[in-house]
Motif scaffolding. Structure first.
Motif, PDB file in Angstrom:
ATOM      1  N   ASN A 149       0.783  -1.236  -0.035  1.00 30.04           N
ATOM      2  CA  ASN A 149      -0.915   0.065  -0.114  1.00 30.04           C
ATOM      3  C   ASN A 149       1.038   1.198  -0.197  1.00 30.04           C
ATOM      4  O   ASN A 149       1.354   1.738   0.935  1.00 30.04           O
ATOM      5  CB  ASN A 149      -0.771   0.130   1.187  1.00 30.04           C
ATOM      6  CG  ASN A 149      -2.067  -1.005   1.581  1.00 30.04           C
ATOM      7  OD1 ASN A 149      -2.942  -0.830  -0.116  1.00 30.04           O
ATOM      8  ND2 ASN A 149      -2.213  -2.135   1.792  1.00 30.04           N
ATOM      9  N   ALA A 150       0.542   2.212  -1.131  1.00 32.07           N
ATOM     10  CA  ALA A 150       1.240   3.814  -0.654  1.00 32.07           C
ATOM     11  C   ALA A 150       1.127   3.943   0.331  1.00 32.07           C
ATOM     12  O   ALA A 150       0.024   4.078   0.768  1.00 32.07           O
ATOM     13  CB  ALA A 150       0.604   4.165  -2.449  1.00 32.07           C
ATOM     14  N   VAL A 151       2.215   5.263   0.530  1.00 31.47           N
ATOM     15  CA  VAL A 151       1.416   6.279   1.858  1.00 31.47           C
ATOM     16  C   VAL A 151       0.995   7.203   1.218  1.00 31.47           C
ATOM     17  O   VAL A 151       1.007   7.404   0.383  1.00 31.47           O
ATOM     18  CB  VAL A 151       2.921   6.305   3.005  1.00 31.47           C
ATOM     19  CG1 VAL A 151       3.353   4.970   2.855  1.00 31.47           C
ATOM     20  CG2 VAL A 151       3.686   6.643   1.201  1.00 31.47           C
ATOM     21  N   VAL A 152       0.391   8.016   2.185  1.00 27.12           N
ATOM     22  CA  VAL A 152      -0.683   8.987   1.760  1.00 27.12           C
ATOM     23  C   VAL A 152       0.180  10.616   2.369  1.00 27.12           C
ATOM     24  O   VAL A 152       0.893  10.592   3.728  1.00 27.12           O
ATOM     25  CB  VAL A 152      -1.887   9.168   2.654  1.00 27.12           C
ATOM     26  CG1 VAL A 152      -2.379  10.882   2.641  1.00 27.12           C
ATOM     27  CG2 VAL A 152      -2.519   8.767   2.885  1.00 27.12           C
ATOM     28  N   ARG A 157      -3.018  13.438  -1.472  1.00 32.68           N
ATOM     29  CA  ARG A 157      -2.280  11.881  -2.005  1.00 32.68           C
ATOM     30  C   ARG A 157      -1.540  10.819  -1.905  1.00 32.68           C
ATOM     31  O   ARG A 157      -0.948  10.805  -0.863  1.00 32.68           O
ATOM     32  CB  ARG A 157      -2.067  12.451  -3.346  1.00 32.68           C
ATOM     33  CG  ARG A 157      -0.893  12.653  -3.583  1.00 32.68           C
ATOM     34  CD  ARG A 157      -0.663  13.216  -5.023  1.00 32.68           C
ATOM     35  NE  ARG A 157       1.095  13.655  -5.491  1.00 32.68           N
ATOM     36  CZ  ARG A 157       2.006  12.910  -5.075  1.00 32.68           C
ATOM     37  NH1 ARG A 157       1.560  11.837  -5.290  1.00 32.68           N
ATOM     38  NH2 ARG A 157       3.623  13.464  -5.015  1.00 32.68           N
ATOM     39  N   GLN A 158      -1.871   9.644  -2.256  1.00 33.29           N
ATOM     40  CA  GLN A 158      -1.305   8.705  -2.007  1.00 33.29           C
ATOM     41  C   GLN A 158       0.360   9.091  -3.260  1.00 33.29           C
ATOM     42  O   GLN A 158       0.520   9.266  -4.935  1.00 33.29           O
ATOM     43  CB  GLN A 158      -1.835   7.079  -2.388  1.00 33.29           C
ATOM     44  CG  GLN A 158      -2.417   7.035  -1.133  1.00 33.29           C
ATOM     45  CD  GLN A 158      -3.302   5.396  -1.295  1.00 33.29           C
ATOM     46  OE1 GLN A 158      -4.114   5.717  -1.993  1.00 33.29           O
ATOM     47  NE2 GLN A 158      -3.349   4.458  -0.425  1.00 33.29           N
ATOM     48  N   THR A 159       1.387   8.238  -2.515  1.00 31.96           N
ATOM     49  CA  THR A 159       3.039   8.443  -3.675  1.00 31.96           C
ATOM     50  C   THR A 159       2.518   7.757  -4.237  1.00 31.96           C
ATOM     51  O   THR A 159       1.241   6.282  -4.378  1.00 31.96           O
ATOM     52  CB  THR A 159       3.620   7.812  -2.370  1.00 31.96           C
ATOM     53  OG1 THR A 159       3.644   6.420  -1.552  1.00 31.96           O
ATOM     54  CG2 THR A 159       4.446   8.379  -1.317  1.00 31.96           C
ATOM     55  N   THR A 160       2.950   7.254  -5.446  1.00 31.80           N
ATOM     56  CA  THR A 160       3.315   6.829  -6.629  1.00 31.80           C
ATOM     57  C   THR A 160       4.774   6.161  -6.938  1.00 31.80           C
ATOM     58  O   THR A 160       6.151   6.937  -6.095  1.00 31.80           O
ATOM     59  CB  THR A 160       2.617   6.774  -7.570  1.00 31.80           C
ATOM     60  OG1 THR A 160       3.632   8.225  -8.764  1.00 31.80           O
ATOM     61  CG2 THR A 160       1.751   8.119  -7.922  1.00 31.80           C
ATOM     62  N   ALA A 161       5.575   5.507  -8.248  1.00 36.44           N
ATOM     63  CA  ALA A 161       6.495   4.952  -8.663  1.00 36.44           C
ATOM     64  C   ALA A 161       7.546   6.054  -8.565  1.00 36.44           C
ATOM     65  O   ALA A 161       8.697   6.058  -8.669  1.00 36.44           O
ATOM     66  CB  ALA A 161       6.740   4.135  -9.275  1.00 36.44           C
ATOM     67  N   ASN A 163      -4.679   6.556  20.240  1.00 40.91           N
ATOM     68  CA  ASN A 163      -5.471   6.681  18.996  1.00 40.91           C
ATOM     69  C   ASN A 163      -4.931   5.307  18.066  1.00 40.91           C
ATOM     70  O   ASN A 163      -4.137   6.372  17.553  1.00 40.91           O
ATOM     71  CB  ASN A 163      -5.811   7.624  18.551  1.00 40.91           C
ATOM     72  CG  ASN A 163      -6.769   7.193  17.045  1.00 40.91           C
ATOM     73  OD1 ASN A 163      -7.291   5.885  16.833  1.00 40.91           O
ATOM     74  ND2 ASN A 163      -6.903   8.426  16.759  1.00 40.91           N
ATOM     75  N   PRO A 164      -5.145   4.231  18.420  1.00 42.71           N
ATOM     76  CA  PRO A 164      -4.264   3.297  17.360  1.00 42.71           C
ATOM     77  C   PRO A 164      -4.988   2.994  15.665  1.00 42.71           C
ATOM     78  O   PRO A 164      -4.206   2.505  14.695  1.00 42.71           O
ATOM     79  CB  PRO A 164      -4.900   1.994  17.084  1.00 42.71           C
ATOM     80  CG  PRO A 164      -6.555   2.278  18.270  1.00 42.71           C
ATOM     81  CD  PRO A 164      -6.443   3.775  19.251  1.00 42.71           C
ATOM     82  N   LEU A 165      -5.563   3.846  14.890  1.00 43.40           N
ATOM     83  CA  LEU A 165      -5.846   4.003  14.068  1.00 43.40           C
ATOM     84  C   LEU A 165      -4.956   5.680  13.649  1.00 43.40           C
ATOM     85  O   LEU A 165      -5.163   5.986  12.455  1.00 43.40           O
ATOM     86  CB  LEU A 165      -7.312   5.093  13.751  1.00 43.40           C
ATOM     87  CG  LEU A 165      -8.375   3.087  14.107  1.00 43.40           C
ATOM     88  CD1 LEU A 165      -9.668   4.002  13.848  1.00 43.40           C
ATOM     89  CD2 LEU A 165      -7.401   2.873  13.143  1.00 43.40           C
ATOM     90  N   SER A 166      -4.906   5.816  14.051  1.00 42.07           N
ATOM     91  CA  SER A 166      -3.472   7.546  14.032  1.00 42.07           C
ATOM     92  C   SER A 166      -2.548   7.104  13.247  1.00 42.07           C
ATOM     93  O   SER A 166      -1.378   7.717  14.170  1.00 42.07           O
ATOM     94  CB  SER A 166      -3.775   8.420  14.843  1.00 42.07           C
ATOM     95  OG  SER A 166      -2.883   7.641  16.185  1.00 42.07           O
ATOM     96  N   VAL A 167      -2.863   6.164  12.142  1.00 41.09           N
ATOM     97  CA  VAL A 167      -0.956   5.802  11.533  1.00 41.09           C
ATOM     98  C   VAL A 167      -0.546   6.631  11.375  1.00 41.09           C
ATOM     99  O   VAL A 167      -1.353   7.177   9.694  1.00 41.09           O
ATOM    100  CB  VAL A 167      -1.695   4.509  11.450  1.00 41.09           C
ATOM    101  CG1 VAL A 167      -0.233   3.981  10.684  1.00 41.09           C
ATOM    102  CG2 VAL A 167      -1.627   3.411  12.227  1.00 41.09           C
ATOM    103  N   ASN A 168       0.283   7.699  11.359  1.00 41.65           N
ATOM    104  CA  ASN A 168       1.625   8.136   9.751  1.00 41.65           C
ATOM    105  C   ASN A 168       1.276   7.588   9.012  1.00 41.65           C
ATOM    106  O   ASN A 168       2.003   6.425   8.570  1.00 41.65           O
ATOM    107  CB  ASN A 168       3.078   9.048  10.560  1.00 41.65           C
ATOM    108  CG  ASN A 168       2.790   9.076  11.796  1.00 41.65           C
ATOM    109  OD1 ASN A 168       2.098  10.428  11.605  1.00 41.65           O
ATOM    110  ND2 ASN A 168       3.147   9.448  12.916  1.00 41.65           N
ATOM    111  N   GLY A 169       1.595   7.679   7.437  1.00 46.35           N
ATOM    112  CA  GLY A 169       0.761   7.956   6.277  1.00 46.35           C
ATOM    113  C   GLY A 169      -0.217   6.580   6.279  1.00 46.35           C
ATOM    114  O   GLY A 169       0.463   6.655   5.025  1.00 46.35           O
TER     115      GLY A 169
END
Length: 503
Positions: free
Chosen positions: A329-332, A352-356, A376-382
């Protein structure tokens, strides 16, 4: 007569054997090493961390001893070269203190899984300046114009914001008001090396192009570089200069993939549900722009290749965020180059999400996947929290780096030709290393982090073996330009890792 012919035949046979014996017993003639038209008796090296011997994220004794200039000086000694002094650090830990407080981090070591910071306190105290002059004037962190700046070695300048001085130069400057080029020229060099300019673009790249460390403007670089060459050659010294590699090709920007996020099905579903309002807002905004052509044209001016509506449609698709269960999965990320849509919908931040085509900086690997809010377990960086600009180089930012690098290298090449100096195309060497690798004796140097052999554990600076390879290429250029015959060093004599237990 038959007896005479018989003895003649015997004499001929023994004579032939004797000749063969003489041919086989070859003697090895000692090769006389010569400097050609160069004079290596007083060699002074100017530059930044690449000249100082910086490796594994720090400056330390073992790295300095394997610095490119020190390797050159050892070979120069075979052709009349004199003593080469270096401002050695106090230990093999790396890092430094100022007033007893750590200001520079220790070096990395390989812990079996990847780079880790050596858990030891540095012993090098910056305020305890070194006396005397030093042939190696490589100042880690220096940009082109810094080498000309008076006061760059002032300890008081370290306290300003941003700092106006450099701790490495503070430690060795002849006075608080001196400049690097002045201290170099006071030594009356007969030969010099100059490798500067990497930091004029590298700082921008390492900060993800967030603007905190801007690229040096071309006019400033041109003026500084030409002034340095003019000063170094003013006394008749000959020398060698090297250009700037494309920093986006170094391991620091090619190690972390654009899509490093693994998610299970439940988490992917929860994240997609959280982004549904954002994605729906993009669809609603596109519908609004389609119905309002004046606003559409103002936000997305048509080009010769695409209409305003086509541009808007492409950007909305680019900004859509979606995760799947599994790996890859690409990061935001936040992307300031996206069109500002907040006037239409305040929730549509530029993400946006990263691309190649994006390059994540090496330091992002320790940040992606951490929690912005530990509660907050949903506050994941990226994932739920977009990465800030400093963690990624977008294609637009990479283009700015490429443009500046090309301009700087044109200046360096022109300076070499005008002054008749030896020239090393470091940029071409890095391209070759990135494209399959470079042969160095029985080894293949590649640009991969940790095991590629070329880059040290910081992903920016060479290993000792990498520095040795660059030294050989530098000597090849010197031999070609000045008619010297300096011998090359052997790859096996230089390591790619330093033990964490160095004394």
């Amino acid at each position: 007569m038959k007896i005479q012919y018989k003895w003649l035949l015997i004499l001929l046979v023994f004579g032939f054997i004797a000749c063969e014996s003489d041919d086989d017993s070859t003697t090895t003639e000692e090769v006389v090493i010569t400097s050609g038209t160069a004079d290596f008796s007083n060699y002074v090296a100017l530059g930044n961390s690449l000249t100082a011997g910086f490796t594994d994220g720090a400056l330390f004794i073992a790295g300095q001893e394997n610095s490119m200039p020190n390797i050159l000086a050892q070979q120069f000694a075979l052709a009349g070269g004199g003593t080469f002094t270096q401002p050695l650090m106090s230990d093999n830990v790396g890092g430094a203190l100022l007033g007893g407080n750590p200001i520079l981090s220790p070096r990395f070591f390989f812990n079996g899984a990847g780079p880790a910071v050596l858990p030891v306190t540095p012993t090098t105290e910056i305020s305890a300046g070194l006396s005397g002059s030093f042939n190696n004037m490589g100042i880690p962190g220096a940009k082109s114009f810094h080498l000309l700046a008076n006061g760059y070695g002032s300890i008081a300048g370290l306290a300003s914001d941003p700092p106006l001085a450099n701790p490495y130069y503070v430690r060795i400057a002849s006075s608080p008001t001196a400049s690097v080029i002045e201290d170099a020229m006071d030594q009356n060099p007969t030969f010099f090396s100059l490798w500067i300019g990497n930091n004029d673009v590298l700082g921008y790249a390492l900060s993800g192009g967030d603007g905190t460390d801007p690229i040096t403007d071309t006019a400033t670089f041109d003026g500084a570089y030409n002034a340095l060459v003019a000063a170094l050659t003013s006394g008749g010294a000959k020398g060698v200069i090297a250009n700037i590699p494309d920093v986006t090709s170094i391991a620091n920007f090619t190690t972390v993939p654009y899509n490093p996020v693994p998610l299970d099905a439940a988490t992917a579903g929860a994240v997609n549900a959280a982004y549904s309002a954002y994605n729906n807002g993009l669809d609603a905004t596109l519908a609004f722009l389609t119905a309002n052509p004046l606003t559409l044209g103002a936000l997305f001016p048509a080009t010769s290749d695409m209409t305003s509506l086509e541009l808007a449609t492409a950007e909305m698709a680019k900004r859509k965020i979606s995760f799947q269960a599994g790996e890859g999965n690409a990061v935001v990320i936040l992307d300031e180059d996206l069109t500002d849509l907040t006037a239409i919908n305040s929730a549509l931040v530029s993400m946006r999400q990263t691309t190649a085509d994006d390059l994540l900086v090496l330091a992002s690997s320790a940040f992606i996947g951490t929690l912005a809010d530990p509660g907050n377990p949903l506050s994941v960086n990226g994932v739920a929290i977009p990465l800030a600009d400093r963690w990624v180089l977008t294609p637009e930012e990479q283009g700015e780096i490429a443009t500046a690098t090309m301009a700087f290298n044109a200046t360096i090449s022109a300076a070499a030709q005008q002054a008749g100096l030896a020239f090393v195309d470091a940029n071409a060497l890095l391209v070759e290393a990135s494209d399959g690798g470079i042969a160095f004796d029985e080894f293949l140097l590649q640009s991969d982090l940790v095991f590629g052999g070329l880059f040290s554990l910081d992903g920016v600076h060479p290993t000792a073996r990498g520095y040795a390879f660059i030294a050989n290429k530098t000597m090849e250029a010197i031999n070609t330009t000045y008619g010297s015959n300096l011998p090359m060093v052997k790859a096996a004599d230089y390591p790619t890792f330093y033990s964490p237990m160095l004394p």
